[in-house]
Design a protein around this motif. Structure first.
Motif, PDB file in Angstrom:
ATOM      1  N   GLU A 160      21.585  79.239  34.659  1.00 23.32           N
ATOM      2  CA  GLU A 160      20.902  78.579  33.522  1.00 23.32           C
ATOM      3  C   GLU A 160      19.599  79.322  33.182  1.00 23.32           C
ATOM      4  O   GLU A 160      19.305  79.596  32.013  1.00 23.32           O
ATOM      5  CB  GLU A 160      20.603  77.128  33.901  1.00 23.32           C
ATOM      6  N   SER A 161      18.869  79.686  34.235  1.00 23.86           N
ATOM      7  CA  SER A 161      17.593  80.391  34.028  1.00 23.86           C
ATOM      8  C   SER A 161      17.834  81.767  33.414  1.00 23.86           C
ATOM      9  O   SER A 161      17.139  82.178  32.475  1.00 23.86           O
ATOM     10  CB  SER A 161      16.864  80.537  35.370  1.00 23.86           C
ATOM     11  N   MET A 162      18.823  82.492  33.928  1.00 23.86           N
ATOM     12  CA  MET A 162      19.128  83.831  33.399  1.00 23.86           C
ATOM     13  C   MET A 162      19.499  83.741  31.926  1.00 23.86           C
ATOM     14  O   MET A 162      19.006  84.549  31.110  1.00 23.86           O
ATOM     15  CB  MET A 162      20.262  84.460  34.206  1.00 23.86           C
ATOM     16  N   ARG A 163      20.325  82.775  31.549  1.00 24.59           N
ATOM     17  CA  ARG A 163      20.761  82.670  30.151  1.00 24.59           C
ATOM     18  C   ARG A 163      19.603  82.296  29.231  1.00 24.59           C
ATOM     19  O   ARG A 163      19.518  82.778  28.100  1.00 24.59           O
ATOM     20  CB  ARG A 163      21.946  81.702  30.047  1.00 24.59           C
ATOM     21  N   LEU A 164      18.671  81.487  29.732  1.00 24.01           N
ATOM     22  CA  LEU A 164      17.454  81.214  28.955  1.00 24.01           C
ATOM     23  C   LEU A 164      16.668  82.508  28.764  1.00 24.01           C
ATOM     24  O   LEU A 164      16.230  82.824  27.640  1.00 24.01           O
ATOM     25  CB  LEU A 164      16.594  80.170  29.676  1.00 24.01           C
ATOM     26  N   SER A 165      16.517  83.271  29.837  1.00 27.17           N
ATOM     27  CA  SER A 165      15.781  84.542  29.721  1.00 27.17           C
ATOM     28  C   SER A 165      16.446  85.494  28.747  1.00 27.17           C
ATOM     29  O   SER A 165      15.766  86.247  28.036  1.00 27.17           O
ATOM     30  CB  SER A 165      15.646  85.196  31.104  1.00 27.17           C
ATOM     31  N   MET A 166      17.772  85.463  28.664  1.00 20.51           N
ATOM     32  CA  MET A 166      18.447  86.356  27.712  1.00 20.51           C
ATOM     33  C   MET A 166      18.194  85.904  26.274  1.00 20.51           C
ATOM     34  O   MET A 166      18.042  86.737  25.367  1.00 20.51           O
ATOM     35  CB  MET A 166      19.944  86.425  28.021  1.00 20.51           C
ATOM     36  N   ARG A 167      18.117  84.586  26.054  1.00 14.70           N
ATOM     37  CA  ARG A 167      17.788  84.101  24.693  1.00 14.70           C
ATOM     38  C   ARG A 167      16.333  84.484  24.364  1.00 14.70           C
ATOM     39  O   ARG A 167      16.006  84.865  23.241  1.00 14.70           O
ATOM     40  CB  ARG A 167      17.998  82.591  24.611  1.00 14.70           C
ATOM     41  N   TRP A 168      15.477  84.412  25.391  1.00 10.93           N
ATOM     42  CA  TRP A 168      14.084  84.810  25.185  1.00 10.93           C
ATOM     43  C   TRP A 168      13.958  86.314  24.973  1.00 10.93           C
ATOM     44  O   TRP A 168      13.082  86.783  24.225  1.00 10.93           O
ATOM     45  CB  TRP A 168      13.235  84.367  26.386  1.00 10.93           C
ATOM     46  N   ALA A 169      14.876  87.072  25.577  1.00 13.37           N
ATOM     47  CA  ALA A 169      14.852  88.525  25.398  1.00 13.37           C
ATOM     48  C   ALA A 169      15.152  88.873  23.934  1.00 13.37           C
ATOM     49  O   ALA A 169      14.483  89.742  23.348  1.00 13.37           O
ATOM     50  CB  ALA A 169      15.866  89.193  26.325  1.00 13.37           C
ATOM     51  N   GLN A 170      16.110  88.177  23.341  1.00 10.14           N
ATOM     52  CA  GLN A 170      16.432  88.425  21.925  1.00 10.14           C
ATOM     53  C   GLN A 170      15.216  88.080  21.055  1.00 10.14           C
ATOM     54  O   GLN A 170      14.849  88.823  20.134  1.00 10.14           O
ATOM     55  CB  GLN A 170      17.643  87.598  21.489  1.00 10.14           C
ATOM     56  N   ARG A 171      14.578  86.943  21.351  1.00 14.33           N
ATOM     57  CA  ARG A 171      13.393  86.527  20.575  1.00 14.33           C
ATOM     58  C   ARG A 171      12.239  87.511  20.780  1.00 14.33           C
ATOM     59  O   ARG A 171      11.476  87.819  19.862  1.00 14.33           O
ATOM     60  CB  ARG A 171      12.972  85.107  20.949  1.00 14.33           C
ATOM     61  N   SER A 172      12.147  88.057  22.017  1.00 19.69           N
ATOM     62  CA  SER A 172      11.093  89.058  22.273  1.00 19.69           C
ATOM     63  C   SER A 172      11.352  90.308  21.433  1.00 19.69           C
ATOM     64  O   SER A 172      10.438  90.853  20.793  1.00 19.69           O
ATOM     65  CB  SER A 172      11.064  89.430  23.767  1.00 19.69           C
ATOM     66  N   ARG A 173      12.602  90.729  21.422  1.00 23.60           N
ATOM     67  CA  ARG A 173      12.983  91.924  20.662  1.00 23.60           C
ATOM     68  C   ARG A 173      12.681  91.730  19.169  1.00 23.60           C
ATOM     69  O   ARG A 173      12.098  92.579  18.500  1.00 23.60           O
ATOM     70  CB  ARG A 173      14.476  92.193  20.858  1.00 23.60           C
ATOM     71  N   ASP A 174      13.057  90.547  18.661  1.00 23.50           N
ATOM     72  CA  ASP A 174      12.844  90.261  17.232  1.00 23.50           C
ATOM     73  C   ASP A 174      11.340  90.233  16.904  1.00 23.50           C
ATOM     74  O   ASP A 174      10.897  90.767  15.884  1.00 23.50           O
ATOM     75  CB  ASP A 174      13.482  88.918  16.855  1.00 23.50           C
ATOM     76  N   ALA A 175      10.550  89.658  17.810  1.00 24.07           N
ATOM     77  CA  ALA A 175       9.101  89.515  17.541  1.00 24.07           C
ATOM     78  C   ALA A 175       8.378  90.852  17.732  1.00 24.07           C
ATOM     79  O   ALA A 175       7.377  91.128  17.071  1.00 24.07           O
ATOM     80  CB  ALA A 175       8.498  88.470  18.474  1.00 24.07           C
TER      81      ALA A 175
END
Ligand SMILES: CCCSCc1cc(N)cc2c(=O)[nH]c(N)nc12
Length: 372
Positions: A160-175
């Motif tokens: 669950e934590s890893m998948r949250l981090s991957m969603r945050w990784a996409q948002r980091s990339r976009d930002a």
């Protein structure tokens, strides 16, 4: 130069040597990165850190956002100017430090809210805010905003934590956007689960980053479990990009990580232990506060060329630690960082010469001799 690049120059087994070129300078890999959490490598002048051979140092989003704030550092010309370090700086994204330092933390899909460990003030960190802070600081290498679960943790929690981090990784990339001359690194998570780490690596590869960190280790799992994970995790990441193992480690951790394909590491150990009288040498660890050193005229390490070993005896170092003189932490921190950089240079040369196995054997043989 306005672009960044990673060039692999030689490999020996899984070990690699190369260079990361940035507008602020070249980082020779494998590289050890001293930690300068609050805009200083504690007990060291920046010129001294450079003299040890460091090509890059680390800063912390969490600490600098709280004090003196990223906006103030930006107004004063950015972190490089602020701390008088003109080489590359990598900054961590803050989530790891929130979970280990802050009070009253609340984790949601959006990010984390928390109270400052300094003055109790309330703050929020999200992928977007972390990217903004690291941009204001002027970091050359920006880390994605991630969550690193404390081990041991059950598989569902890690997934669950890893998948949250991957969603945050996409948002980091976009930002982060398109910033020539600056690099954004993704952070692999997944604990000690090979399939979850593979899923994380694939998610990061699909998003696309300038480098990839192996996160979620050096969090209490122990060396054997860490090496077990490093048997597969680096190889899951793109071969043509730098691989950064976060938070590692002791000298033998570092040699083992480079052996398994890691290019970059950071750890507070050489500086933190230097301030407590622990010296790291090619023959092992020396606790300079031990009474056995009080009459010893020899240097810490006869073969070391750092200022502490060139100009001072063990007796002197023992004395200034016992007397709690400021020079004690300065000298031992300088020695430890110098030793770490010498270790990295030795590995870079050994890999380039196809002699890493011999280097590793000598590294362990010297430490087994004892009598330090
Ligand atoms: C200045 C400190 C950098 S390394 C901190 C750190 C250390 C360790 N051990 C793991 C992680 C991790 O998984 N994610 C992030 N962002 N940071 C980590």
């Amino acid at each position: 130069m306005t672009k960044t690049s990673f060039t692999l120059q030689a490999t020996d087994g899984l070990a690699r040597t190369g260079r990361i070129d940035t507008p602020r300078g070249t980082i020779r890999t494998p590289a050890f990165m001293p930690v300068g959490t609050a805009a200083t490598v504690k007990a060291m002048m920046p010129e001294s850190v450079a003299a040890t051979g460091a090509d890059i140092l680390l800063g912390n989003t969490y600490h600098l956002m709280l004090r003196p704030t990223a906006e103030r550092i930006d107004r004063l010309g950015g972190l490089h100017r602020f701390m008088n370090w003109d080489k590359p700086i990598l900054t961590d994204s803050g989530g790891f430090q929130v979970m280990s330092l802050a009070d009253l933390r609340k984790l949601t899909e959006k990010g984390v809210t928390f109270k400052s460990h300094i003055d109790g003030s309330k703050h929020e960190l999200t992928p977007e805010r972390s990217m903004d802070i690291q941009r204001l600081l002027g970091s050359d290498i920006v880390m994605c905003f991630d969550e690193c679960p404390a081990l041991p943790a059950d598989r569902d929690r890690i997934a669950e934590s890893m998948r949250l981090s991957m969603r945050w990784a996409q948002r980091s990339r976009d930002a982060f956007g398109d910033r020539p001359g600056y690099m954004l690194f993704g952070i692999q998570q997944g604990g000690l689960e090979e399939d979850l780490r593979a899923e994380s690596a694939e998610a990061l590869r699909a998003i696309g980053f300038d480098g990839y960190a192996v996160g979620g280790l050096a969090v209490g799992e122990g060396q054997e479990a860490m090496f077990g994970c490093l048997e597969y995790a680096p190889g899951q990441l793109p071969e043509d990009k730098p691989r950064y193992l976060m938070g590692v480690g002791k000298p033998d951790d570092i040699v083992g990580a480079v052996k398994r394909g890691i290019d970059m590491m950071d750890c507070v150990l050489p500086s933190r232990s230097g301030r407590t009288g622990q010296a790291w040498t090619r023959r092992g660890q020396v606790n300079i506060k031990n009474a056995r050193h009080q009459d010893d005229p020899r240097p810490l390490d006869e073969d070391c060329t750092c200022p502490a070993c060139r100009n001072y005896s063990r007796a002197y170092l023992h004395h200034v630690f016992r007397a709690q003189e400021m020079i004690s932490g300065m000298l031992l921190t300088w020695h430890n960082l110098h030793y770490y950089q010498e270790l990295m240079q030795g590995m870079r040369e050994a890999i380039a010469a196809g002699q890493f196995a011999a280097f590793e054997a000598d590294f362990h043989a010297l430490r087994a001799e004892g009598d330090i």
